[in-house]
Design a protein around this motif. Structure first.
Motif, short mmCIF file in Angstrom:
data_model
loop_
_atom_site.label_atom_id
_atom_site.label_comp_id
_atom_site.label_asym_id
_atom_site.label_seq_id
_atom_site.Cartn_x
_atom_site.Cartn_y
_atom_site.Cartn_z
N ASP B 249 6.36 -3.17 8.49
CA ASP B 249 7.10 -2.81 7.24
C ASP B 249 6.46 -2.56 5.96
OD1 ASP B 249 9.58 -2.71 8.93
OD2 ASP B 249 10.23 -4.67 8.47
N GLY B 250 5.67 -3.51 5.94
CA GLY B 250 4.72 -3.36 4.74
C GLY B 250 3.92 -1.82 4.93
N MET B 251 3.40 -1.69 5.88
CA MET B 251 2.49 -0.83 6.06
C MET B 251 3.33 0.83 5.92
SD MET B 251 -0.32 -1.47 8.88
CE MET B 251 0.56 -0.74 10.27
N ILE B 252 4.45 0.78 6.08
CA ILE B 252 5.11 2.23 5.90
C ILE B 252 4.92 2.45 4.30
CG2 ILE B 252 7.45 3.07 5.69
CD1 ILE B 252 8.15 1.35 7.81
N ILE B 253 5.22 1.43 3.51
CA ILE B 253 4.88 1.62 2.02
C ILE B 253 3.72 1.68 1.62
CG2 ILE B 253 5.30 0.19 0.05
CD1 ILE B 253 8.36 -0.24 1.09
N VAL B 254 2.74 0.76 2.10
CA VAL B 254 1.63 0.84 1.32
C VAL B 254 0.66 2.07 2.03
CG1 VAL B 254 -0.53 -0.52 1.95
CG2 VAL B 254 1.44 -1.62 1.16
N GLU B 255 0.89 2.37 3.23
CA GLU B 255 0.29 3.70 3.80
C GLU B 255 0.63 4.83 2.85
OE1 GLU B 255 -0.27 2.58 8.38
OE2 GLU B 255 1.27 4.10 7.88
N THR B 256 1.79 4.85 2.55
CA THR B 256 2.25 6.07 1.79
C THR B 256 1.95 6.08 0.51
OG1 THR B 256 4.38 5.74 2.84
CG2 THR B 256 4.61 7.24 1.07
N LEU B 257 1.62 4.90 -0.04
CA LEU B 257 1.33 4.60 -1.63
C LEU B 257 -0.40 4.84 -1.58
CD1 LEU B 257 2.81 1.46 -3.14
CD2 LEU B 257 1.96 3.57 -4.57
N PHE B 258 -1.11 4.59 -0.85
CA PHE B 258 -2.45 4.47 -0.71
C PHE B 258 -3.30 5.84 -0.08
CE2 PHE B 258 -1.94 -0.03 -1.69
CZ PHE B 258 -2.75 -0.03 -2.99
N GLY B 259 -2.24 6.52 0.41
CA GLY B 259 -2.71 7.51 1.28
C GLY B 259 -3.30 7.23 2.45
#
Lengths: 292, 312
Positions: B249-259
């Motif tokens: 769940d965290g990765m969905i957001i973090v991956e989007t944010l950090f490209g």
């Protein structure tokens, strides 16, 4: 929950009761303030949250704009206040939907038992293995990505938490003598669940509620941040952060303030939940004290 | 032991089957005719004629009964055919392989970091309950549960990438790129993990065998690490397994944010582009992956703890 006033022979207990009462007043004041802020928030807002003041883009905080303006010249404070209502109503809708479906399923599952219980619990287990936010996103995507879709999707992944909790509490309660007595008297099953089991489940349910609310608020803001749910430009806290991302270096205020608002909101809800849980536990122990 | 393995294996198979049915239903429950939606996406959004839809349906077997369509689809899936993207027209599998690899790397880095932080901190807090560290951990855990992870990740980027310039804020490739996303995910779960380790250890420390060990004259570290720690391992393993879902769940957001080119970001992109074929593939991979990981965690616990082995 009806409370029978317990006998308080010892001074120690009276002191605890006084503390609980004080706690209770503080709690009531906090809840009232909280509700007032959410309901009256839009009335307190100095500006229309959508009105763009092009001449005052990215303005620093001033008397006219207490928290300054965003890249479109919209009043940050007004948007935050309107966002409070949007967030509160949406997350309450999710929690109420999840709690009612989950409570009903859990109560039936725990009371009826047998194959129905096994199938329902396997289903809940299956859902809880998966990353909740990811599944909610996918459901929302298929339902159309709008606000309603996001609310439904979050409820669709969240109800199993309530179902599991209520099922476990029901299993404990149904073995107690008062339920056995009601069964012996021939009270219909549904009436037993409604009249005897549900009131006893209320305590654990409320305790779960605050944890549940904070999860839903954070998830809702996260989904809005990613572009799901509310439409672009809506005064939603997560969306506001997303729209100000590109100004992070020059105007960190636009990202810091909405984020701090979300955090304060969630911490407040957790504190309310803890206080409520303490009070309910007090009530329960007093109740037990009179019975023994 | 064998019985336990078989029972868990069977229930995981049922779960996988349910996941595949849900994945299949995901596309077929879309409003409108599925063949028409597919054909429309291939014709760049122009509305196809009725005949064209009928011909397309017959060609691809969409006129067959749904259960038969499901079996055919499942057959293709098992041979690695995840369909083609409705936006680019490229096979989904090609992209998926790269994305899963990137996501796994990030997830392992985040999990490793979270364990490296939370195990010693939890143990220290259990050894010195009420100390400053213990109180700090309690506060940290509350804040960690109340902080929006996307906002926290942005703050990390602002501080370490934009202000200090120590680390890159977006992209991938070098080892430096993984640091910020991994920290963002790891800190969000290490508070809970550390508190849990502390709670479990404190409970063990009140057991009679710990008193015996102490009365033998063993030092505190030896009691903690040699006697109590091995006993809390299964409980910690279970919680860690449960935190894996939070990591994603965290990765969905973090991956989007950090490209970061992982499957979480792939999912967000597909959702916003309404690329249902890719959404379906992401769902199948993520859900299936979690079902299998959960099975592995259960097996690991059963291997380690004889009480669990004999429970069935």
């Amino acid at each position: 929950m009806t409370r029978i006033a317990p006998a308080r022979p010892r001074a120690g207990r009276a002191r605890i009761a006084r503390a609980a009462a004080r706690h209770g007043t503080g709690l009531a004041v906090a809840v009232a303030l909280f509700l007032a802020l959410v309901l009256a928030g839009p009335l307190l807002a100095p500006h229309d949250p959508h009105a763009a003041d092009i001449l005052n883009r990215l303005a620093a905080p001033s008397l006219d704009y207490p928290l300054g303006t965003d890249a479109m010249g919209r009043c940050l404070l007004s948007r935050l206040l309107h966002g409070a209502r949007l967030t509160t109503l949406s997350t309450l809708a999710v929690v109420l939907a999840a709690a009612s479906v989950g409570t009903l399923t859990g109560a039936v599952s725990g009371y009826v038992g047998g194959t129905a219980d096994r199938v329902l619990m396997r289903l809940c287990e299956g859902v809880s293995v998966l990353p909740a936010l990811a599944v909610a996103m996918i459901i929302a995507g298929v339902l159309g990505l709008g606000l309603k879709a996001v609310i439904l999707a979050l409820a669709a992944v969240h109800w199993t938490e309530y179902a599991r909790l209520v099922r476990n509490v029901t299993m404990v309660e149904r073995a107690k003598t008062y339920v056995v007595a009601a069964e012996a008297l021939g009270v219909p099953r549904l009436a037993i669940i409604r009249r005897h089991l549900l009131p006893n489940i209320l305590g654990p349910l409320l305790a779960m509620g605050s944890y549940s609310l904070s999860w839903v608020i954070l998830s809702f803001a996260g989904l809005s941040f990613l572009g799901l749910g509310v439409e672009p430009g809506a005064p939603e806290w997560g969306r506001m952060i997303a729209e100000s991302r590109n100004h992070l270096r020059e105007y960190p205020r636009l990202v810091l303030v909405p984020g701090l608002t979300i955090m304060a909101f969630v911490i407040l809800i957790n504190l309310l939940g803890d206080a409520l849980g303490d009070r309910l536990r007090d009530g329960r122990t007093n109740h037990l004290a009179t019975r023994s | 032991m064998i019985r336990l393995l078989l029972i868990r294996l069977a229930s995981t198979c049922v779960l996988l089957l349910a996941i595949s049915i849900a994945g299949f239903a995901l596309l077929r429950l879309l409003p409108g005719d599925f063949a028409e939606i597919l054909l429309m996406s291939q014709m760049d959004g122009t509305l196809p004629s009725e005949e064209a839809v009928a011909r397309f349906s017959a060609e691809h077997g969409f006129d067959a009964p749904l259960p038969l369509q499901y079996l055919r689809w499942l057959g293709r899936l098992l041979t690695g055919d995840f369909g083609v993207s409705m936006v680019t027209g490229a096979p989904v599998l090609d992209d998926l392989e790269l994305r899963v690899g990137a996501s796994l790397k990030l997830a392992l880095a985040a999990l490793g970091l979270a364990l490296v932080i939370s195990l010693p901190v939890g143990a220290l807090c259990a050894a010195f309950p009420g100390s400053t560290l213990d109180r700090a951990l309690a506060a940290f855990a509350v804040v960690g549960m109340s902080i929006p992870n996307f906002w926290y990740a942005l703050l990390l980027a602002l501080f370490f990438a934009l202000t200090l310039g120590w680390l890159p804020s977006t992209g991938h490739g070098t080892a430096a790129h993984i640091v910020l996303p991994a920290i963002a995910i790891a800190t969000s779960i290490s508070g809970i993990l550390a508190r849990y380790v502390r709670g479990c250890l404190l409970e063990e420390l009140s057991q009679p065998y710990v008193r015996t060990a102490r009365s033998k004259g063993l030092s505190q570290p030896r009691v903690l690490l040699g006697h109590a720690a091995p006993n809390i391992l299964p409980a910690v393993l279970t919680l860690t397994g449960m935190q894996l879902a939070r990591i994603f769940d965290g990765m969905i957001i973090v991956e989007t944010l950090f490209g970061w080119p992982g499957i979480g970001r792939m999912m967000v992109e597909a959702l916003l582009a309404r690329d249902y074929a890719v959404i379906q593939a992401c769902f199948l991979v993520v859900a299936g992956g979690y079902a299998v990981v959960n099975l592995a965690v259960d097996y690991a616990i059963a291997l380690y703890d004889p009480r669990v082995r004999e429970m069935v």
